[in-house]
Design an enzyme around this catalytic site. Structure first.
Site, short mmCIF file in Angstrom:
data_model
loop_
_atom_site.label_atom_id
_atom_site.label_comp_id
_atom_site.label_asym_id
_atom_site.label_seq_id
_atom_site.Cartn_x
_atom_site.Cartn_y
_atom_site.Cartn_z
N CYS A 132 -30.28 -19.90 65.14
CA CYS A 132 -30.02 -21.02 64.22
C CYS A 132 -29.91 -22.33 65.00
O CYS A 132 -28.86 -22.64 65.55
CB CYS A 132 -28.75 -20.75 63.44
SG CYS A 132 -28.34 -22.08 62.31
N CYS A 135 -27.32 -24.78 63.75
CA CYS A 135 -25.92 -24.43 64.07
C CYS A 135 -25.61 -24.71 65.54
O CYS A 135 -24.53 -25.19 65.86
CB CYS A 135 -25.65 -22.94 63.83
SG CYS A 135 -26.33 -22.27 62.33
N ASP A 136 -26.51 -24.36 66.43
CA ASP A 136 -26.18 -24.31 67.86
C ASP A 136 -26.90 -25.35 68.72
O ASP A 136 -26.61 -25.47 69.91
CB ASP A 136 -26.52 -22.91 68.42
CG ASP A 136 -25.73 -21.83 67.72
OD1 ASP A 136 -24.62 -22.12 67.27
OD2 ASP A 136 -26.23 -20.69 67.61
#
Ligand code: NAP
Length: 305
Positions: A132, A135-136
């Site tokens: 992701c 997200c990261d």
């Protein structure tokens, strides 16, 4: 055992819409979700193509709004993992929180990230291996990272990562991208992106953290090593249909086959969203599927009684 008229499995946009429509149709309705409401879209920092939100909306917030709206109209929800679906006089849904029965079932369990299944992937997951980028990605500010895959997700991820990383390698197993033309044009115009064609990952290197990749060119069969601090795997999705393979017909890739009313091969079982064959895999499409599935379930229950 608690009895319902409809049980929806999965709390992404398809399932929450099915739950909303079923509840508003006056059906005693339960939704089973194992994680967060919203499904895959909770990973999207900004959803810009869901109608009605001119400035976009975070996937997390959209999922929460859909959940609250469905509950407002009487949808019951339980947080549990579905472990089986069996047919009797009614369908019985086994979960980690007990079993529930219903005459109609809507399967909207979605899909999850496909893995590369190479050495190092599992061990270093969360330690440089991610599925992701939204997200990261921010964790890799000024580092060099790699994205694996050539589809829309890989290119969207690579563009997102180019906002943070020093350099983004896109490693694709063929010499042509699968991603749509607009994304391709944006990717080729982004100087931080470097494409490594016709290449697969053999191993993800590193002890505690990702240090690099061992690569193999599928045309020359030459091996090479690439130093990166992060690897974003974007090689598609696998439908969460294992539990249902004995009950409904799946295609070769594991997606549930439905007709245009979302009916599956089993009477009274409907499927909606990413888990069904030929889904457009868009939030707006999942919502449409969910509404159709609930209306079809309502019709089925009326005809049955
Ligand atoms: P996808 O379209 O299935 O693409 C997967 C990519 O990974 C392909 O390039 C594929 O290579 C490659 N791949 C598959 N297995 C591999 C393996 N074992 N090793 C190396 N490479 C592998 O999946 P996706 O990109 O996640 O997209 C899923 C759906 O969501 C699509 O319908 C897409 O259009 C949609 N989506 C849309 C947007 C958008 O509109 N902005 C954004 C994200 C996703 P090959 O090309 O050789 O098969």
């Amino acid at each position: 055992m608690a009895k319902y008229e409809v049980i929806t499995i999965g709390g992404g946009p398809a399932g929450l819409t099915a739950g909303l429509y079923a509840s508003r149709a006056g059906l005693r309705s339960l939704l089973v979700e194992r994680g967060m409401f919203g499904g895959q879209m909770v990973n999207a920092a900004l959803v810009e193509n869901y109608p009605g939100f001119i400035e976009g909306i975070s996937g997390l917030e959209l999922g929460s709004l859909m959940h609250q709206q469905a509950v407002k109209y009487g949808l019951e929800v339980v947080t549990a993992e579905v472990t089986g679906l069996a047919q009797g006089h009614l369908y019985s849904v086994s979960t980690t929180e007990g079993s529930f029965e219903a005459a109609a079932i809507i399967i909207a369990a979605g899909s999850e990230y496909r893995k590369l299944w190479v050495i190092g992937e599992e061990r270093l997951s969360g330690h440089g291996v991610s599925y992701c980028a939204t997200c990261d990605g921010f964790l890799f500010r000024d580092w060099e990272v790699a994205v694996i895959g050539g589809g829309d997700t890989a290119i969207t991820d690579a563009l997102e990562l180019s906002r943070h990383a020093k350099k983004v390698y896109v490693i694709h197993r063929r010499d042509q991208l699968r991603a749509g033309q607009v994304l391709q044009q944006q990717a080729f115009a982004q100087p931080k992106l470097e494409f490594i064609w016709s290449t697969v990952v053999e191993e993800i290197l590193g002890e505690q953290l990702v240090k690099g990749l061992r690569l193999r060119n599928v045309k020359t069969h030459n091996f090479s090593t690439l130093e990166v601090a992060g690897v974003f795997v974007a090689v598609g999705l696998t439908p969460n249909s294992q539990c249902f393979s004995n009950t409904v017909k799946l295609d070769d890739a594991g997606y549930i086959i439905t007709d245009e009313t979302m009916a599956t091969s089993a009477l009274g079982i409907f499927a909606a969203g990413d888990i069904r064959k030929n889904s457009a895999r868009q939030i707006a499409a999942a919502v449409g599927d969910g509404a159709t599935a609930a209306m079809s379930a309502f019709k089925y229950l009326q005809e049955r009684s």
